[in-house]
Design a protein around this motif. Structure first.
Motif, PDB file in Angstrom:
ATOM      1  N   LEU A  55       0.828  -1.207   0.000  1.00  0.00           N
ATOM      2  CA  LEU A  55       0.000   0.000   0.000  1.00  0.00           C
ATOM      3  C   LEU A  55       0.861   1.256   0.000  1.00  0.00           C
ATOM      4  O   LEU A  55       0.568   2.218  -0.715  1.00  0.00           O
ATOM      5  CB  LEU A  55      -0.938  -0.001   1.211  1.00  0.00           C
ATOM      6  CG  LEU A  55      -2.064  -1.021   1.203  1.00  0.00           C
ATOM      7  CD1 LEU A  55      -2.808  -0.996   2.540  1.00  0.00           C
ATOM      8  CD2 LEU A  55      -3.025  -0.753   0.061  1.00  0.00           C
ATOM      9  N   GLU A  56       1.928   1.245   0.787  1.00  0.00           N
ATOM     10  CA  GLU A  56       2.826   2.399   0.828  1.00  0.00           C
ATOM     11  C   GLU A  56       3.516   2.611  -0.511  1.00  0.00           C
ATOM     12  O   GLU A  56       3.671   3.750  -0.960  1.00  0.00           O
ATOM     13  CB  GLU A  56       3.853   2.231   1.942  1.00  0.00           C
ATOM     14  CG  GLU A  56       3.267   2.328   3.323  1.00  0.00           C
ATOM     15  CD  GLU A  56       4.262   2.017   4.421  1.00  0.00           C
ATOM     16  OE1 GLU A  56       5.454   1.780   4.107  1.00  0.00           O
ATOM     17  OE2 GLU A  56       3.845   2.001   5.589  1.00  0.00           O
ATOM     18  N   ASP A  57       3.908   1.525  -1.171  1.00  0.00           N
ATOM     19  CA  ASP A  57       4.541   1.638  -2.486  1.00  0.00           C
ATOM     20  C   ASP A  57       3.573   2.227  -3.501  1.00  0.00           C
ATOM     21  O   ASP A  57       3.953   3.058  -4.333  1.00  0.00           O
ATOM     22  CB  ASP A  57       5.036   0.277  -2.970  1.00  0.00           C
ATOM     23  CG  ASP A  57       6.277  -0.183  -2.239  1.00  0.00           C
ATOM     24  OD1 ASP A  57       6.915   0.651  -1.569  1.00  0.00           O
ATOM     25  OD2 ASP A  57       6.603  -1.392  -2.327  1.00  0.00           O
ATOM     26  N   ASN A  58       2.306   1.802  -3.439  1.00  0.00           N
ATOM     27  CA  ASN A  58       1.309   2.338  -4.364  1.00  0.00           C
ATOM     28  C   ASN A  58       1.094   3.833  -4.133  1.00  0.00           C
ATOM     29  O   ASN A  58       0.936   4.599  -5.082  1.00  0.00           O
ATOM     30  CB  ASN A  58      -0.020   1.585  -4.218  1.00  0.00           C
ATOM     31  CG  ASN A  58       0.051   0.194  -4.794  1.00  0.00           C
ATOM     32  OD1 ASN A  58       0.902  -0.103  -5.618  1.00  0.00           O
ATOM     33  ND2 ASN A  58      -0.851  -0.669  -4.354  1.00  0.00           N
ATOM     34  N   LYS A  59       1.079   4.269  -2.875  1.00  0.00           N
ATOM     35  CA  LYS A  59       0.914   5.694  -2.570  1.00  0.00           C
ATOM     36  C   LYS A  59       2.082   6.497  -3.104  1.00  0.00           C
ATOM     37  O   LYS A  59       1.917   7.585  -3.663  1.00  0.00           O
ATOM     38  CB  LYS A  59       0.777   5.896  -1.058  1.00  0.00           C
ATOM     39  CG  LYS A  59      -0.541   5.438  -0.492  1.00  0.00           C
ATOM     40  CD  LYS A  59      -0.588   5.665   1.007  1.00  0.00           C
ATOM     41  CE  LYS A  59      -1.865   5.130   1.612  1.00  0.00           C
ATOM     42  NZ  LYS A  59      -1.889   5.299   3.087  1.00  0.00           N
ATOM     43  N   ILE A  60       3.290   5.977  -2.935  1.00  0.00           N
ATOM     44  CA  ILE A  60       4.485   6.673  -3.419  1.00  0.00           C
ATOM     45  C   ILE A  60       4.451   6.787  -4.937  1.00  0.00           C
ATOM     46  O   ILE A  60       4.751   7.841  -5.506  1.00  0.00           O
ATOM     47  CB  ILE A  60       5.764   5.958  -2.933  1.00  0.00           C
ATOM     48  CG1 ILE A  60       5.889   6.114  -1.419  1.00  0.00           C
ATOM     49  CG2 ILE A  60       6.996   6.498  -3.638  1.00  0.00           C
ATOM     50  CD1 ILE A  60       6.989   5.270  -0.811  1.00  0.00           C
ATOM     51  N   LYS A  62       1.809   6.834  -6.900  1.00  0.00           N
ATOM     52  CA  LYS A  62       0.777   7.795  -7.301  1.00  0.00           C
ATOM     53  C   LYS A  62       1.265   9.219  -7.100  1.00  0.00           C
ATOM     54  O   LYS A  62       1.001  10.096  -7.931  1.00  0.00           O
ATOM     55  CB  LYS A  62      -0.503   7.551  -6.505  1.00  0.00           C
ATOM     56  CG  LYS A  62      -1.248   6.309  -6.929  1.00  0.00           C
ATOM     57  CD  LYS A  62      -2.498   6.129  -6.127  1.00  0.00           C
ATOM     58  CE  LYS A  62      -3.214   4.842  -6.522  1.00  0.00           C
ATOM     59  NZ  LYS A  62      -4.433   4.615  -5.717  1.00  0.00           N
ATOM     60  N   LYS A  63       1.992   9.486  -6.019  1.00  0.00           N
ATOM     61  CA  LYS A  63       2.526  10.809  -5.782  1.00  0.00           C
ATOM     62  C   LYS A  63       3.533  11.191  -6.856  1.00  0.00           C
ATOM     63  O   LYS A  63       3.569  12.314  -7.342  1.00  0.00           O
ATOM     64  CB  LYS A  63       3.172  10.907  -4.398  1.00  0.00           C
ATOM     65  CG  LYS A  63       2.187  10.945  -3.267  1.00  0.00           C
ATOM     66  CD  LYS A  63       2.882  11.068  -1.926  1.00  0.00           C
ATOM     67  CE  LYS A  63       1.889  11.068  -0.785  1.00  0.00           C
ATOM     68  NZ  LYS A  63       2.564  11.154   0.534  1.00  0.00           N
ATOM     69  N   GLU A  65       3.617  10.020  -9.932  1.00  0.00           N
ATOM     70  CA  GLU A  65       2.905  10.231 -11.191  1.00  0.00           C
ATOM     71  C   GLU A  65       2.284  11.618 -11.223  1.00  0.00           C
ATOM     72  O   GLU A  65       2.273  12.282 -12.253  1.00  0.00           O
ATOM     73  CB  GLU A  65       1.821   9.166 -11.364  1.00  0.00           C
ATOM     74  CG  GLU A  65       2.351   7.783 -11.682  1.00  0.00           C
ATOM     75  CD  GLU A  65       1.257   6.741 -11.739  1.00  0.00           C
ATOM     76  OE1 GLU A  65       0.071   7.082 -11.556  1.00  0.00           O
ATOM     77  OE2 GLU A  65       1.595   5.558 -11.942  1.00  0.00           O
ATOM     78  N   LYS A  66       1.736  12.083 -10.094  1.00  0.00           N
ATOM     79  CA  LYS A  66       1.136  13.409 -10.038  1.00  0.00           C
ATOM     80  C   LYS A  66       2.201  14.494 -10.241  1.00  0.00           C
ATOM     81  O   LYS A  66       1.960  15.513 -10.903  1.00  0.00           O
ATOM     82  CB  LYS A  66       0.431  13.629  -8.712  1.00  0.00           C
ATOM     83  CG  LYS A  66      -0.857  12.851  -8.584  1.00  0.00           C
ATOM     84  CD  LYS A  66      -1.534  13.129  -7.272  1.00  0.00           C
ATOM     85  CE  LYS A  66      -2.822  12.317  -7.122  1.00  0.00           C
ATOM     86  NZ  LYS A  66      -3.462  12.544  -5.823  1.00  0.00           N
ATOM     87  N   LYS A  67       3.395  14.282  -9.697  1.00  0.00           N
ATOM     88  CA  LYS A  67       4.470  15.250  -9.864  1.00  0.00           C
ATOM     89  C   LYS A  67       4.912  15.306 -11.333  1.00  0.00           C
ATOM     90  O   LYS A  67       5.235  16.369 -11.851  1.00  0.00           O
ATOM     91  CB  LYS A  67       5.657  14.906  -8.971  1.00  0.00           C
ATOM     92  CG  LYS A  67       5.411  15.171  -7.503  1.00  0.00           C
ATOM     93  CD  LYS A  67       6.634  14.826  -6.693  1.00  0.00           C
ATOM     94  CE  LYS A  67       6.371  15.048  -5.201  1.00  0.00           C
ATOM     95  NZ  LYS A  67       7.544  14.673  -4.388  1.00  0.00           N
ATOM     96  N   ASP A  68       4.974  14.149 -11.981  1.00  0.00           N
ATOM     97  CA  ASP A  68       5.405  14.083 -13.374  1.00  0.00           C
ATOM     98  C   ASP A  68       4.396  14.769 -14.295  1.00  0.00           C
ATOM     99  O   ASP A  68       4.762  15.341 -15.328  1.00  0.00           O
ATOM    100  CB  ASP A  68       5.617  12.640 -13.816  1.00  0.00           C
ATOM    101  CG  ASP A  68       6.813  12.000 -13.128  1.00  0.00           C
ATOM    102  OD1 ASP A  68       7.677  12.762 -12.626  1.00  0.00           O
ATOM    103  OD2 ASP A  68       6.895  10.752 -13.081  1.00  0.00           O
ATOM    104  N   GLU A  69       3.121  14.708 -13.969  1.00  0.00           N
ATOM    105  CA  GLU A  69       2.075  15.306 -14.799  1.00  0.00           C
ATOM    106  C   GLU A  69       2.109  16.829 -14.709  1.00  0.00           C
ATOM    107  O   GLU A  69       1.709  17.515 -15.609  1.00  0.00           O
ATOM    108  CB  GLU A  69       0.698  14.783 -14.381  1.00  0.00           C
ATOM    109  CG  GLU A  69       0.473  13.325 -14.719  1.00  0.00           C
ATOM    110  CD  GLU A  69      -0.861  12.807 -14.198  1.00  0.00           C
ATOM    111  OE1 GLU A  69      -1.592  13.578 -13.545  1.00  0.00           O
ATOM    112  OE2 GLU A  69      -1.157  11.626 -14.429  1.00  0.00           O
ATOM    113  N   SER A  70       2.591  17.347 -13.594  1.00  0.00           N
ATOM    114  CA  SER A  70       2.577  18.809 -13.388  1.00  0.00           C
ATOM    115  C   SER A  70       3.600  19.519 -14.221  1.00  0.00           C
ATOM    116  O   SER A  70       4.522  19.158 -14.738  1.00  0.00           O
ATOM    117  CB  SER A  70       2.821  19.145 -11.926  1.00  0.00           C
ATOM    118  OG  SER A  70       1.807  18.580 -11.132  1.00  0.00           O
TER     119      SER A  70
END
Length: 70
Positions: A55-60, A62-63, A65-70
């Protein structure tokens, strides 16, 4: 993999009663039950730790991916 049926369990119990005696058999059953309970708790603890890591790996991810999209 062979399966263990009721007849095989009955044979093992009968042999255990003969070897241990009817007096010590219930004590041994309690000890074996305690060992099995401890092993189950240990396995459940490990499974929970592994799922928490996942779960922690999935959260990391996703974070990131959000940084890369910005």
């Amino acid at each position: 993999m062979p399966t263990i049926g009721w007849f095989e369990i009955l044979i093992v119990v009968a042999i255990a009663i003969v070897v241990l005696g009817p007096k010590d058999f219930p004590i041994m059953l309690k000890k074996v039950g305690s060992w099995i309970g401890s092993a189950k708790k240990y396995v459940n603890n490990i499974q929970n730790e592994v799922s928490n890591i996942d779960l922690e790996d999935n959260k990391i991810e996703k974070k990131e991916e959000k940084k890369d999209e910005s």
